[in-house]
Design a protein around this motif. Structure first.
Motif, PDB file in Angstrom:
ATOM      1  N   CYS A 124      92.656 168.443  36.394  1.00 55.41           N
ATOM      2  CA  CYS A 124      92.488 167.308  35.492  1.00 55.41           C
ATOM      3  C   CYS A 124      91.219 167.516  34.673  1.00 55.41           C
ATOM      4  CB  CYS A 124      92.410 165.997  36.265  1.00 55.41           C
ATOM      5  SG  CYS A 124      90.927 165.825  37.293  1.00 55.41           S
ATOM      6  N   PRO A 127      85.459 164.273  34.312  1.00 53.48           N
ATOM      7  CA  PRO A 127      85.312 162.844  33.994  1.00 53.48           C
ATOM      8  C   PRO A 127      84.652 162.583  32.640  1.00 53.48           C
ATOM      9  CG  PRO A 127      84.811 163.210  36.293  1.00 53.48           C
ATOM     10  CD  PRO A 127      85.009 164.576  35.687  1.00 53.48           C
ATOM     11  N   LEU A 130      86.988 162.846  29.548  1.00 52.57           N
ATOM     12  CA  LEU A 130      88.053 161.890  29.311  1.00 52.57           C
ATOM     13  C   LEU A 130      87.782 161.021  28.087  1.00 52.57           C
ATOM     14  CD1 LEU A 130      88.712 160.781  32.989  1.00 52.57           C
ATOM     15  CD2 LEU A 130      90.257 162.099  31.543  1.00 52.57           C
ATOM     16  N   ASN A 165      95.817 157.216  38.258  1.00 49.54           N
ATOM     17  CA  ASN A 165      94.634 156.486  37.758  1.00 49.54           C
ATOM     18  C   ASN A 165      94.519 156.592  36.241  1.00 49.54           C
ATOM     19  OD1 ASN A 165      94.131 155.989  40.393  1.00 49.54           O
ATOM     20  ND2 ASN A 165      92.274 157.206  40.545  1.00 49.54           N
ATOM     21  N   ARG A 166      95.674 156.717  35.567  1.00 48.75           N
ATOM     22  CA  ARG A 166      95.726 156.866  34.106  1.00 48.75           C
ATOM     23  C   ARG A 166      95.019 158.147  33.654  1.00 48.75           C
ATOM     24  NH1 ARG A 166      97.545 152.423  31.243  1.00 48.75           N
ATOM     25  NH2 ARG A 166      97.938 150.575  32.506  1.00 48.75           N
ATOM     26  N   ILE A 167      94.949 159.121  34.552  1.00 49.88           N
ATOM     27  CA  ILE A 167      94.377 160.433  34.252  1.00 49.88           C
ATOM     28  C   ILE A 167      95.497 161.462  34.390  1.00 49.88           C
ATOM     29  CG2 ILE A 167      92.697 162.185  34.959  1.00 49.88           C
ATOM     30  CD1 ILE A 167      91.041 159.917  36.187  1.00 49.88           C
ATOM     31  N   ASN A 529      87.965 156.005  37.242  1.00 46.53           N
ATOM     32  CA  ASN A 529      88.261 156.555  35.923  1.00 46.53           C
ATOM     33  C   ASN A 529      87.381 155.856  34.901  1.00 46.53           C
ATOM     34  OD1 ASN A 529      89.226 157.497  33.520  1.00 46.53           O
ATOM     35  ND2 ASN A 529      91.318 156.767  33.765  1.00 46.53           N
ATOM     36  N   TYR A 532      88.855 154.277  31.675  1.00 56.03           N
ATOM     37  CA  TYR A 532      89.885 153.256  31.832  1.00 56.03           C
ATOM     38  C   TYR A 532      89.496 152.044  30.981  1.00 56.03           C
ATOM     39  CZ  TYR A 532      93.569 150.835  34.532  1.00 56.03           C
ATOM     40  OH  TYR A 532      94.701 150.183  34.931  1.00 56.03           O
TER      41      TYR A 532
END
Length: 612
Positions: A124, A127, A130, A165-167, A529, A532
């Motif tokens: 992914c 952080p 994102l 987690n919308r990731i 996240n 978010y």
């Protein structure tokens, strides 16, 4: 590099390696601790020398501070060893690359992506990436290009993209016992013979990527080559790849210093197949020499290197300064290496076994889910229709059809697809939850509640409450507050990383007049996240109710920076500004929202409330 490696390392080596994902935080910390215990300066060289990465512009104190910061970063990632991602994957180990985190996991799901063991690697974005559209685009490009490739023994197999987690997470095969080519070089396990074999594997994989999806890799180097326990090389990390069709207009100078072709460094061209060939040549020369080829013309080092002339001649061609003098593609390179393997190694190389890929219909379902998660429902529809032609009883295909119809707001079709999935998978909570969502969208509240109760019963019975994370807002909307809170608490107990449920729990707690608890729940979602946006909006609303208006304004602004199409965030920002006596700015916030969402009813009502 292993943590018990006794060879000396400078802090600069460690920092370079950690930033580029060549070692993880545990190894870096262990090496740094060993340096401190030994005392005194370390010898120069090591990993950074291998890749030509040394930078003499920083002092030891600054490097130590940066190394500690990088290690602390990995300690603060949302999922740690032993925790679960999406209720489906138990994290065993974490690796950090230049553009992403890789979680090495054991699958907990009853149905796996593959037919073999239960191990998978989930990648992914970092952080902090994102919130950066350009870096997120790199991740999406890797996901799209990786999933577009059919299985090949010399490419790391990508099963699909999942959202947790919308990731987005790119799910890939786990290479049991795998090492990077960097580790092989560092530990002295490469010579011209292994280089010839690995080089042939790489060329075969890259030729397949070109033939299958017209892909140019864009960042070939030793860290992006994995060696299996059986000694097979697999190319990974298509994060900078692009299609050959796009290469003509590609002006992006991307890649790693020392591996980029001279024409790219001189900014005469962007990425191309022959630029990949140059990076391939540098990578193989690193393996033969056991170090980075420090030379203005690396091809000049081939003659003096200890390898047979046919291999040296091929590497000289790959490293030619003139792009036109290099082999035109990897099919040509693979054919030449196959030809020379017979008389140099005494046997023609065999093709490794195919990777443990899903059955074709399952693979198409994975691809459909991937396209849907990446916001491309048309491509998802094409893949799922193909899957259903092969196997009309694939319940996951019908479930994805349901999601596609919901996105298109065809709620009747969504209900029918969810019903078919339910009939084919009576013990699965997902189809029942999807039926509840479709019924709710059709205004059939009683039906929605019936299906939601069934989904809850199935999840409780199977111990899979975490799978209801994506449906948690339905519980908030359909159940009495106290009962809904019990369900949401059960979901986050089963899956502490359920960011969607933590966010919806904040909504519920605000409705229950518990703003402090709502704030804590929104903060939990944000910790999982940081990008978010809706959680930042809920945080702002909770802070407003706590009369912490300046903090609420900041949270609402953060939400809008992440997603400028959130009407609730504009309203929260306007309210917090008005409460601070800044009414003109509050009105400006609402006007800004209406300029993007002119028909939004929430913003239209807010405009009346804040009217002059």
């Amino acid at each position: 590099m292993s943590s018990d490696d006794a060879s000396p390392r400078t802090l600069r080596d460690l920092l370079s390696a950690l930033r580029r994902g060549l070692i993880d935080a545990d190894k870096a910390r262990s090496s740094a601790r060993g340096r401190l215990e030994r005392g005194g300066p370390l010898e120069a060289g090591g990993l950074a020398d291998l890749l030509g990465l040394n930078d003499a512009g920083q002092g030891e104190d600054e490097l130590q501070q940066q190394l500690q910061s990088e290690c602390q970063f990995l300690e603060g990632v949302p999922f740690q060893p032993g925790s679960c991602i999406g209720g489906k994957y138990e994290v065993r180990k974490i690796l950090r690359g230049g553009f992403g985190l890789v979680y090495l996991c054991r699958s907990l799901a009853p149905e796996l992506y593959h037919r073999g063991d239960s191990l998978a690697a989930l990648k992914c974005p970092l952080p902090q990436h994102l919130t950066d559209p350009e870096l997120c685009e790199l991740f999406v490009a890797e996901a799209v290009n990786s999933v577009a490739l059919t299985p090949h023994p010399n490419l790391v197999l990508a099963y699909g993209v999942e959202m947790h987690n919308r990731i987005p997470f790119l799910v890939m095969e786990h290479i049991t016992g795998g090492r990077t080519l960097v580790e092989e070089i560092e530990n002295g396990r490469t010579d011209w013979r292994t280089t010839l074999r690995h080089g042939l594997d790489m060329a075969r994989g890259l030729a397949h990527a070109a033939q299958e999806a017209q892909l140019i890799h864009g960042d070939l180097k030793p860290p992006n080559v994995l060696i299996t326990g059986d000694g097979v090389a697999k190319v990974s990390d298509f994060g900078l790849s692009l299609s050959a069709d796009a290469a003509g207009a590609d002006g992006l100078i991307a890649g790693t210093d020392g591996f980029m072709a001279p024409e790219m460094v001189a900014r005469r061209t962007g990425r191309s197949t022959v630029a990949d060939v140059y990076a391939y040549g540098v990578t193989l020369l690193c393996a033969v020499l056991g170090r980075f080829p420090e030379a203005a013309r690396p091809g000049d080092l081939c003659t003096a290197a200890h390898m047979p002339e046919p291999l040296a001649a091929l590497l000289r061609e790959c490293l030619a300064i003139d792009p036109a003098a290099r082999p035109a593609n990897f099919q040509i390179i693979a054919a030449r290496l196959e030809g020379m393997s017979g008389f140099l190694l005494g046997a023609r190389p065999s093709q490794p076994a195919a990777p443990d890929a899903p059955l074709r219909a399952d693979a198409l379902v994975n691809a459909a889910q991937t396209w849907l998660n990446l916001g491309q429902p048309r491509k998802a529809q094409a893949e799922v229709e193909h899957a259903l032609r092969l196997n009309s009883a694939n319940w996951k295909a019908h479930q994805i059809q349901n999601c596609i119809h919901l996105e298109r707001r065809d709620f009747d079709a969504a209900y029918r697809s969810a019903k078919q999935a339910r009939q084919l998978a009576l013990d699965e909570p997902g189809p029942a939850a999807n039926l509840a969502q479709a019924a709710m969208s059709l205004g059939r509240r009683d039906d929605a509640l019936t299906w939601l109760d069934l989904a809850l019963e199935l999840a409780y019975e199977s111990g899979r409450m975490g799978e209801l994370d994506g449906s948690s807002l339905l519980f908030v909307e359909l159940l009495p507050a106290e009962q809904a809170l019990q369900v949401l608490d059960a979901i986050v107990t089963a899956q502490p990383g359920a960011a969607i449920t933590w966010n919806n729990r904040a909504i519920l707690l605000r409705r229950m007049k518990q703003p402090a608890e709502a704030l804590a729940s929104a903060d939990h979602a944000i910790a999982l996240n940081a990008a978010y946006a809706k959680a930042w909006t809920n945080r702002a609303n909770a802070l407003i109710e706590l009369h912490r208006f300046a903090e609420a304004q900041t949270s609402a602004s953060t939400a809008l920076d992440l997603d400028p199409c959130l009407p609730g965030a504009y309203c929260a920002k306007a309210t917090s500004l008005a409460q601070q006596g800044r009414l003109p700015e509050a009105r400006a916030a609402i006007r800004s929202g209406l300029s993007l969402l002119p028909a939004d009813p929430l913003l239209l009502r807010a405009a009346q409330v804040f009217a002059e």
